[in-house]
Each structure stands twice: as C-alpha cells, then as structure tokens.
Motif scaffolding. Structure first.
Motif: not given
Ligand SMILES: Nc1ncnc2c1ncn2[C@@H]1O[C@H](COP(=O)(O)OP(=O)(O)OP(=O)(O)O)[C@@H](O)[C@H]1O
Length: 754
Positions: A308-314, A358-361
């Motif tokens: 989910e958003s903010g999980a640390g994917k990037t 710093n969410s990737s959109r």
C-alpha cells in the motif's frame, strides 16, 4: 491521457510479454493437471531445511523506543519473476537491541521446529535428521533446555488446545488479537488468562492456536507451525522490534517499513551478501539471487514490488537497483546514469500525499540489461499512468508534483524573470491545498540537484529551458479566469497577466489561447460551427489542457532517459523491477482507484496461481508429502471486470460511446446487468461496490465517463500545433499511450497481462 474516445494502439510492454509467458505456462500446467494448486504444508524432508545461520553484520545494533505504525511489504522471488504484496501492521516498539546471547538464541530457534505435519510422520527424535541437527545446533544454547520434537505435542484443532490448556490467540471484542493461556472451560465458555493478568471469556470460534515461544522470531514464516493471522503478525512484530525488517514467507520477502534509518544497507552489507557471508532475509539477498539465476540459467528475472501507499516500495526498489548497480557496475558508467534517473522521476512523478511525503504517483517497470559478463549494458524505464489530475486538483494537506515547488523556490533569478515566475503561493494549482512545504525538505536545493541530474542525463540546456517554460505555462494556465457574459453562463477569458504569461510561455498568441479556451467547434454537416463554452466547460477545458501538457512532458522525459540508457545492443539478460501502486481504498474512490485496483486484482491472480504452483512443483521435486489446501481464486472478480459484453469494462466503454450518456446512466446500466453478480454490489445514487480480494470498495462514478473518454478538443491540438515551442508542437502530433485508458485496455486485452 488519450486525445480521443478511440482506443490508442497499445504497444505491448515487456512486462506484458513477461506476464503473458507466465500465463501461458500456468495455463499449460493447468491443462495438464486440471487440478487446483494446493498450499503445501510444512516440509517433511531434510531437503527443505533452512540453510545454516550466519552471523549478523558487525554494524548491526540499534536502539529505539516508541510506538509506530509500520507497513508490511512482501516480495516474491522466483526463477522468472517476483511478486510483492502488502498490508498494514500496527506494531509497538519497546526496547530494540540485538545482543550476542539473544542472537545465538534466535539462530538456534530458527528452523528448530517443523510442523504438526512433521510430527505425524516422525516417531523418534533419533531418526530425524532435522531434529538431530537442531539439537546439535542448540547444544550449549543460552536458552537452556529446549523441548525436543517429541516432547511437544502438535494438534490442529483448537479443541485440543482448550483441553490441554495451551497458549492461544484470542480475538477481543475490539477486534485486536491478544495472546493468553487457556485457564478453564465450562460448557461453551472458555476463560483465557491474558499476558496482562486479565482473564477474558472468549467463544471458541475466536480462538486460534499460538506457536510455541521457541518459534518467536523465525526468519521464514513457513517455519511456523500455525500460520494464522495473529501468529504471522506477531512474528513480524517480534522481528521488527529487533530491527529485522525483512522476513521471508517461502520465496516471498516481506519488508516492514521502519520509518527511520536502519543499519542494514551500505557497502559492507552489500559485500556481505555478495560474498555469501550473510543470508538473513534482505532485499540485497533477493537481488543477488535474481542476478545469480540470470547469470547461471540465462533467464531474465523480475522483482515485483507491491504494497500500500507508504509501505516502502520505491525505497525497496531503489535498494535493489543500487545493489544490482554495484554488482554490474564498471561496464561503462551506465549504472551511475541509471541511478540518477530516480532524481528526475521523483521530481516529476512524486508528490506529498497524506500518507507519504514522497509518494510515487505513477507505476514503473525498470529493466536493467546485462552483458554476458554480468555488466550493466543499459536500462529501460516504462511508466504506467501518471496521476494527471493532481496537476490541477490537490487535496487538503497534499501537494502537486514536487517539481513545481522546486522550480518556484530554486530557479535562479534570471530564469525566474524569463518565466515571469512568482512564489508557489501565487498559483491556483498550488495554493488550493495551502500546503507548500515538506518538513525536512529543501525544495531550492532539490532544484539544484534536478539541474545536475538533467546535465548528467545529457538533457541539453535548450530542452531544459523548454521543460521549465512548459511547467511555468501550466502554472499560469491555472490562474486564467473566466467571466460570464450572459445568463446562460457562457464565458469569455479575462485578458489579464495570467493569459499573457501563459500564451507567451506556450509560444502561441494570446488571442489563439483565448479562443481555444472559451469556444469549441462542432461539426454540422460539412461546416464547423463555433460555440461559446459555459463556465464549467471552460474550466474543464483549461484543466484538460494543463493535464495534457504535463502528461506529455512526463512521457517525453521518459523517452529522453530511455534514449540515453539504451546503451549498446549487447544485452544478454535482464532483471526487471516492477514498482507498482498498491491496492487503494479511500473514503471516496474514483476512476483512478478503479483502474489501480483492477491492476492489483490481476497481480493477485498471478501471485495466487504462480506462487502456489511453483511451491508445489518444488515440493514435488523434493519428494515431499504435502496437504493440499485450496486457495481463494479471484477469477470471478476478474470476470466481473473483463467479461464481454457484460463486464464492468465493456459496459463502461459502451456507455462512453453514447454522446448523451451520464454517470447516472452508466451506474443504472451496471446495476441492470450486474446486480446478480455476487462480486458486484449496487449502491445508492451514483456509486457501485466491488468485492475485491483485498476487501470491498465502493466507487463513485462521478467523472467516470469523462475520464474514460479523456477527450482533448481538436481546438487545443490546433493551438499546440501552431506553437513555436518545439516540444509542445510534438505533443500535438502524437497520442500519449501512458494513460489510464491504455492501462485499462492493455490489462483487458486477452492474454496481454498475466
Ligand atoms: N527501508 C527503509 N528504511 C528507512 N526508511 C524507509 C524504508 N522504506 C521506506 N522508508 C520510509 O518510508 C517512506 C515511504 O516509502 P516509499 O516512498 O518507498 O513508499 P511507497 O510504498 O513507494 O509509497 P507510494 O505508493 O505512496 O509511492 C520513505 O520516504 C522513507 O522515509
């Protein structure tokens, strides 16, 4: 976004090709066996013994206190590809310190016990190599006498746990799980003594077996005897409190976002994984396996990162890239350029949201190409729909794309003068959310870094100037105002500073921009009739133009990056990293969430089928006896989306082709045709619900048709074609394919994805 209602030709990406080949493989297997894949029980043979424990890195020591919310992310790595799933976990961090005895204890615990399945097939400890080995490993262990396998009785049913008064997990009335010990029973009543001393009465249906304490902190969840939710979460939390943010679940890597610096990265750790001095679960280990398998088998590999958003994917994707750059570096410096792309991607594709500053959109697939000697020969980045609506509309507490703020605060005065640039607070597209700054982030400094990245990626000064001009033009477009000229709400454009600056920066005439914004041409027979827009039409048109310019600018940048990273044609193998947006469910879910969740539904199916089959194959190869457990297939939910002619996507496309259709007629149509589908849930008004694998999501159809059609009037195309800005001219002459619609159509093409 697309220019017209017609489908853009969809180029098949390597992701699609890769997933299609997997799908074909899965289908071939399916045909051959025609059986649902089964979840394996714990292994019974030595072949599945965990590998020997190795020591922690020398710099591994951390201390922290507090309570925080962490995110769980998992990565599946396989011969051909990897998958990551995500969930959220509430963890409380007390004293985090890894001490020598503790470490040894953990090392001994890991792999010390098998499963209930194992007990059934083993009578004697002596004849069991698994136990023998563990007993040997634990001799002299600081935890003293560990129970041997035949001292522990294993049983599946909770009834047995109740009878024997064993440790259990019980779900409390607030939904939380707590561990405790069965104290007493009377009829249907079960009393559990919790760790905090309280005794609660819990119905047996809300009890689950707990694992013996000895299994606390195993690094592979597959080593747990009882794989229920609280046991899994407890194990992840246990490890997290020791700063072990990575765990495994078979071939899947799970990462819990630490939201702080953890000493798990850097050159020492990279070397340790490279030289096999370390085998603790880590994204480096995963990347290393992918690299080695590519080199050994000559097969391309993929890491699919999801959460989910903010999980640390990037961040995870960046660590994987850095590790691979270190492994494959020295082949001409391409790795340095590859890593620099992150700066550009984040400036143009990331934004502050309520969940992540710093969410990737956008979603991205990075292909890293290697020569037969294992050196990086090039790379390719594909992006999947950039959230263009953010350019014109920003929610409270959020920001638009970083690059706008960086430009406003960091541009040198000469550039500011050239662009007639003001502070971010002066622009409507930026000031609607009243959020301009991010704690700990210096936008002006970031602008300098951005310019350096442009130079390093050899984007010439002339192109850089055009990029900044277009960004400033978008900001000024947002400030253009309209005034009504009759009581039917028809408008004309206010000829003010915003119009003058926007047209100047777009290198077109102010008159041309005015006409394109306030009128549209309709074809009547062989004639074109010019109609004046209403206020809402004019605002929508202005915003559509801004989104179109930004979306095309983003795609153009990707093109430039890819040209540079193309390198030579000497590619022998590749490792792909997919960093895709996770499942989204907000208070209000729109067309964007509809597409994102559909993509995730697809990924989930791939995960279910491919991972479980793969594990099963491995067990078969090892000659291991396993218990088949059905998994929940999400095919029916996918059918709800994809069935022709009566699936969600077909009905949406059909309705989009009717000029008089509205979002209400769309939802009526969906209700009429899909109401009996158990995965569809009709709602009041313009909403409908879908029962996704991750939960039910209610979608508000407001704007669905407009976004699905995604029109940009020919008047704007003409305007941009007449521009003296070469970049804008080029945008007018091509149709973008990184759109929601192209994502949607590429996913729904038979066999094109998965
Ligand atoms: N391994 C890590 N170590 C330290 N901090 C981390 C780590 N992973 C993530 N974080 C922190 O969490 C923040 C969010 O991570 P990231 O941007 O990678 O999330 P994401 O899953 O890509 O989110 P989104 O889907 O919104 O783009 C980072 O900015 C960083 O502060």
């Amino acid at each position: 976004m697309m220019l017209s209602a017609s489908s853009a030709p969809v180029t098949r990406s390597s992701l699609e090709e890769m997933l299609e080949s997997l799908r074909q493989r899965d289908e071939a297997l399916e045909r051959a066996k025609d059986l649902p894949p089964a979840l394996p029980a714990r292994p019974t043979s030595r072949a599945r013994l965990p590998s020997a424990r190795l020591s922690l890195p020398t710099d591994f020591k951390v201390g922290a206190n507090g309570r925080l919310e962490g995110k769980v992310e998992s990565i599946l790595e396989s011969k051909v590809e990897s998958v990551v799933l995500g969930s959220k976990l509430l963890v409380s961090v007390d004293d985090i310190r890894v001490e020598e005895p503790k470490r040894k204890e953990l090392e001994c615990r890991i792999g010390s016990f098998g499963s209930r399945k194992m007990r059934k097939v083993m009578d004697s400890t002596d004849s069991n190599p698994y136990v023998q080995e563990m007993n040997q490993q634990c001799r002299g262990s600081p935890i003293g006498s560990m129970p041997t396998i035949n001292e522990v009785e294993w049983e599946d049913s909770i009834g047995y746990f109740i009878r024997k008064k064993l440790s259990v997990w019980c779900q409390l009335s607030n939904g939380m799980w707590a561990s405790g010990k069965i104290q007493s029973t009377s009829g249907d009543e079960t009393y559990v003594a919790l760790a905090n001393g309280n005794v609660v009465n819990v119905p047996p249906g809300q009890l689950l077996p707990a694992n013996p304490e000895i299994l606390d902190g195993v690094d592979d969840l597959m080593q747990l005897s009882y794989l229920n939710d609280p046991s899994v979460l407890h194990n992840l939390k246990y490890r997290f409190t020791e700063d072990m943010i990575y765990s495994k679940a078979g071939p899947v890597l799970i990462a819990v976002n630490p939201f702080k610096d953890v000493p798990l990265y850097g050159n020492n750790a990279m070397d340790a994984y490279r030289q096999k001095d370390m085998d603790w679960p880590h994204v480096y280990a995963l990347a290393n396996t992918a690299y080695e398998q590519m080199m050994r088998d000559g097969k391309n590999q993929s890491l699919i990162i999801s959460g989910e958003s903010g999980a640390g994917k990037t961040e995870t994707a960046k660590y994987a890239m850095k590790y691979l750059a270190a492994l494959g570096g020295g082949g001409g410096g391409m790795e340095v350029e590859m890593l620099q792309t992150n700066c550009l991607l984040e400036a143009f594709g990331n934004a502050k949201t309520l969940r992540n500053k710093n969410s990737s959109r956008f979603g991205k697939l990075i292909e890293i190409h290697f020569t037969s000697l294992g050196k990086i020969s090039g790379a390719k980045i594909q992006t999947f729909f950039c959230e263009q609506s953010r350019v014109v509309q920003v929610g409270d507490g959020e920001r638009s794309y970083h690059v706008f703020y960086q430009l406003c605060s960091g541009a040198p005065s000469l550039l500011k003068e050239k662009l007639n640039l003001k502070a971010a607070t002066e622009y409507k597209y930026l000031n609607q959310s009243e959020c301009f700054e991010i704690d700990g982030v210096d936008d002006a400094l970031k602008f300098q870094k951005l310019q350096e990245a442009f130079d390093l990626l050899r984007i010439c000064k002339e192109d850089q100037a055009q990029v900044f001009q277009i960004l400033a033009a978008i900001l000024w477009l947002g400030n253009i105002k309209f005034q009504t000229i009759d009581n039917e709400n028809h408008v004309e454009v206010l000829a003010d500073e915003a119009l003058a600056n926007a047209s100047k920066l777009m290198k077109c005439t102010a008159q041309g921009l005015m006409v394109a914004l306030s009128t549209h041409k309709i074809r009547a027979g062989s004639d074109n009739i010019s109609k004046i827009k209403t206020l809402q039409q004019a605002i929508d048109a202005r915003d559509a133009l801004a989104k179109f310019m930004y979306g095309n600018l983003f795609d153009w940048l990707m093109e430039q990056i890819n040209k540079l990273l193309d390198g030579n044609q000497n590619t022998w193998g590749s490792i792909n990293i997919l960093d895709i947006y996770g499942f989204e469910s907000f208070k209000k879910n729109s067309f964007e969430q509809f597409c994102i969740n559909y993509a995730n539904e697809r990924l989930q199916q791939h995960f279910n089928r491919h991972l479980l089959k793969l594990e099963q194959e491995e067990y078969e190869e090892d000659g291991i006896d396993w218990t088949k457990v059905d998994f929940e297939d999400n095919q029916e939910c996918l059918d709800l989306f994809e069935k022709k002619p009566l699936g969600l996507l077909s009905l949406l496309d059909e309705e989009s082709n009717f000029p008089n259709a509205t979002d209400l007629t769309l939802v009526n149509k969906l209700n009429k045709h899909l109401n009996i589908n158990p995965f569809f849930k009709g709602q009041r008004g313009r909403a409908f619900g879908v029962r996704h694998y991750a939960g039910e999501v209610v979608y508000d159809t407001n704007g669905f048709l407009e976004k699905n059609r995604d029109p940009l009037h020919s008047d704007f195309i003409q305007l941009l074609s007449s521009s003296n800005c070469k970049l804008l001219q080029s945008f007018a002459s091509q149709k973008p394919d990184q759109t929601l619609r192209s994502l949607k159509s590429s996913l729904s093409q038979p066999g094109s994805f998965l």
